[in-house]
Design an enzyme around this catalytic site. Sequence first.
Site, PDB file in Angstrom:
ATOM      1  N   LYS B  86     -36.083  14.716   1.768  1.00 24.13           N
ATOM      2  CA  LYS B  86     -36.088  15.290   3.120  1.00 24.13           C
ATOM      3  C   LYS B  86     -37.424  14.934   3.768  1.00 24.13           C
ATOM      4  O   LYS B  86     -38.474  14.974   3.105  1.00 24.13           O
ATOM      5  CB  LYS B  86     -35.933  16.817   3.022  1.00 24.13           C
ATOM      6  N   SER B 161     -31.035  23.075   7.488  1.00 26.15           N
ATOM      7  CA  SER B 161     -31.782  21.987   8.092  1.00 26.15           C
ATOM      8  C   SER B 161     -31.798  20.719   7.233  1.00 26.15           C
ATOM      9  O   SER B 161     -32.052  19.634   7.752  1.00 26.15           O
ATOM     10  CB  SER B 161     -33.218  22.439   8.348  1.00 26.15           C
ATOM     11  N   SER B 185     -31.323  26.405   4.054  1.00 28.06           N
ATOM     12  CA  SER B 185     -31.378  24.996   4.459  1.00 28.06           C
ATOM     13  C   SER B 185     -31.017  23.992   3.374  1.00 28.06           C
ATOM     14  O   SER B 185     -30.861  22.804   3.662  1.00 28.06           O
ATOM     15  CB  SER B 185     -32.764  24.654   5.017  1.00 28.06           C
TER      16      SER B 185
END
Lengths: 490, 492
Positions: B86, B161, B185
């Site tokens: 990420k 997210s 997330s």
Amino acid sequence: MSLSSSSYEAVIGLEVHVQIKARSKVFTRVATGYGHEPNTLTDPTVLALPGALPVMNKAALDAIIKAGLLLGCRIAPVCKWDRKNYFYPDSPKNYQISQYDQPICLGGEVEIELPGSARNVMGEHKRIPLTRIHLEEDVGKLNHGASDSLVDYNRAGTPLMEIVSDPAMHTADEAFAYLTSLRATMVYGGISDCDMEKGQLRCDANISIRPVGQTKLGTKVELKNLNSISFVRDGIAHEIKRQLAVLERGGTIVQETRDYDGMTGTSQSLRTKEEAHDYRYFPDPDLMPVVVDEPWKTRLQAECPELPFAKQRRFFEQYQLPYTLTSVLVWDRALADYFEAAATAAGAGKAQAVGNWIVNDLLRELGAAKLELGQSKVGPAQLAALVKLVDAGTILNQAAKEVFVEMFATGDSPEAIADRKGLKAAPTDSNELEQWCRDSIAANPKALAEFKSGKDSAINAFKGPIMKAAKGKANPKAVDETLRKLLATN
Amino acid sequence: MSAAMSAVPLHYRTIAELAAALAAREVSAVELAQAVIARAAAVEPRVRAFNSADPADALAQAAASDARRAAGQARGPLDGIPIGFKDVIAVKDQPLTASSKMLANFVSPYDATVTARLKAAGAVLYGRLNCDEFAMGSSTENSAFHPTGNPWDVTRVPGGSSGGSAAALAAGEAIATLGSDTGGSIRQPAALCGVVGLKPTYGLVSRYGLIAYASSLDQIGPFTRTVEDNAIVLGAIAGHDERDSTSYRAEIPDYRRELAARRGPWKLGIPKEYFGAGLDPEIGAAVEQAIAFYKAQGCEIREVSLPHTQYCLDTYYIIATAEASSNLARYDGIRYGHRSADAKDIVDLYFKSRAEGFGAEVKRRIILGTYVLSSGYYDAYYLRAQKVRTLIRQDFLNAYKEVDALITPTSPIPAFKLGEKSDPLAMYLCDIYTIGVNLAGLPALSLPCGFTKSSLPIGVQLIGQPFKEADLLAIAQAYERGHDWKLRTPVL
């Protein structure tokens, strides 16, 4: 209406920032330092790069706990951290890690001495209570150019103590004495070198005035940028005068922060209360609270040295030193230690002589040579040897001064120097001495008569011609003894 | 074994399978990296899970892995395995953008601790994965760069997210990925993309090098195809780190070996507050079936209550935004990141740089967080929220007096259409089942447990006890062993 300064009193509280002498920064392992190439003492944490985290340096916590113990503070059982949020380019995270509602040190006091009636008279002592001491991180430094500003983050993250006094001082002299004493305490404890030129000690003052007898505090003004101890005294005196003048004009004091310019002796407003920051303090979620337990405190207590005023009281008692000597000796820990070593080596009854040599001769020579005490070639043992030789009459006072200068220059022993330079007193059993004494008595029948009639001090009149005949090398003790022997049979 | 697996393309295999194949020299790390790179090239135009990628660097890492193996110095099951990150986790000399214009040109000069640990394990780090800007969102639509498509239906969101991390894995663009989870997330996008996603106990995995959103809630965790793979990656990244004061000093078990050692049966709790209004009936039914499966396996199923659940969302949006408002203060255009070109003075520089650099959701949360910390409001909001947070954690700990773990839906709804949720509050509701776990600091994972009629993945959430990830993974694997959801792959 006319106001006089005698109908008003000032109330002063000081906020003093002291940089802790630590090898590494307070929340990362990067070294601390002064005068390095800009932005070389940095890492992701110092620069607040994305993702970097703080980790507490226990050495900084040791130092502040020690400072608290030296000043008699209560040490909080838990050290907790808060974020103080504000935007400024010298603050890399745009928040400062600090302590808000639970400072590590609470209470305590700073003992001060006010100026005496004369230089050689001890002044009044007071104890100024402290509110708190907390630990935080220092910020970087802005360097403003003509068209831009540059930031150096070398200083950012240096461990910094904020020492807050109660509003308990009333004159600029008290503030001056407070800072002097506080600085000595920090240096004594090895907590900071407190070099104001390097920003290791910085002071802000909160000043208000009120009618004498009123207990409620007046509106306070915060004075910033007092960057030398003299500027602190001058700035506060100036601010008290300014506030009196405002009231005299019929005005009211505005709560504000003012910037003092020590070079011009003027101040100007930086911001008023309405423009004050809302720092939005909250506990820093990146740092865990640290428990300060009893063994930790006990260990640090054992490292706490005797403070200057306590030392001074002991020097009065133990060595019967006069104020004039102690007031020089005790403010420098190394000098006081030097004195004690030399006094011990010299033996009983010679402490004052040792003190005199240090204050009058050693400090003069060090000053002239621009040397630190540690660089002196005359150590405590050598000084003690000189004092003993003088006391025994082996070297006369006047000659000893010359011997000392030579000792300072060469590091040789006083005995060797006196021999080399022929500065030793004459032998005491010399027939020559007896002859000089007879001659002197014979030459002064008036003094002889006076002595015979019981005036003991008349004996001194014989000594001058003897010394002159001996070219200053006669041992005064032997002269005195010989004269008395001859006078008794005369 | 490799003969049976040969039908599955390299990019859809598990770490366990690939580790065996690499060890048996049936495939090289370079071949594996090439396969993943080729797959990404093929599907990225539709999935758009990557913010950036450096194939040459990945191939060099893979070649180094092969060289180690040839020299008899292979480092374990992750040596040569491509793992995507990420774009909030620092990798030295790689972009680190948080999917924000603010950091669009920022390259990290240092490694996060998880990065260093995965490098030490021999993993091939490939791909900077898209996410909601500064990890704030539940759909990855808040990325300043582009949205990411859900591989199961690219007109739908992958969740967020960590949407890029979930989508890249589901699309075969990585063998495992890392995400971060502040309010769901990792788990919510794992559910929406049909993969396993674990949020470890707060403090188990170092946050050093993770761009902070809400420091007291953030945790890094793995996305994998299987529970076993998750155990492998977790084992590599977990453990105390002296660079993170909040990282816990705990003995890290061999999670993979523990899977075999822990076979139940367990007592599982069903928190009644997690099955109320707003739960999609298909998801409700799938989770009920999962519960029935455990019961059939001999597990004791008990209804429990987490009475403060209704306060989770409010509590979260006070604490998370307060911390975010302070954490994001460092993005000011002074030292790095976006700097406005036409600022007049320092205050103007702050205003313009931040106005231009941050997106709407980030600004919304900074303003909210600034407000709740303001003088006069702190006690009413932040302080009270912290007290409620304690009660929320206590709810869970009370439940754990009766049960080993909790079982709930991960997301109330399956993947929704890109652009469908324009109301921030509607978006916040996506996290109602995941947020309590962060507030309580607990470990939880999302596990595939079926598909909707329109072939969208459904996830079930298992919530464990503090630092008992080994139990949590074992409970998850018991379900996984009885189902073959993981064999399905999206058509792309």
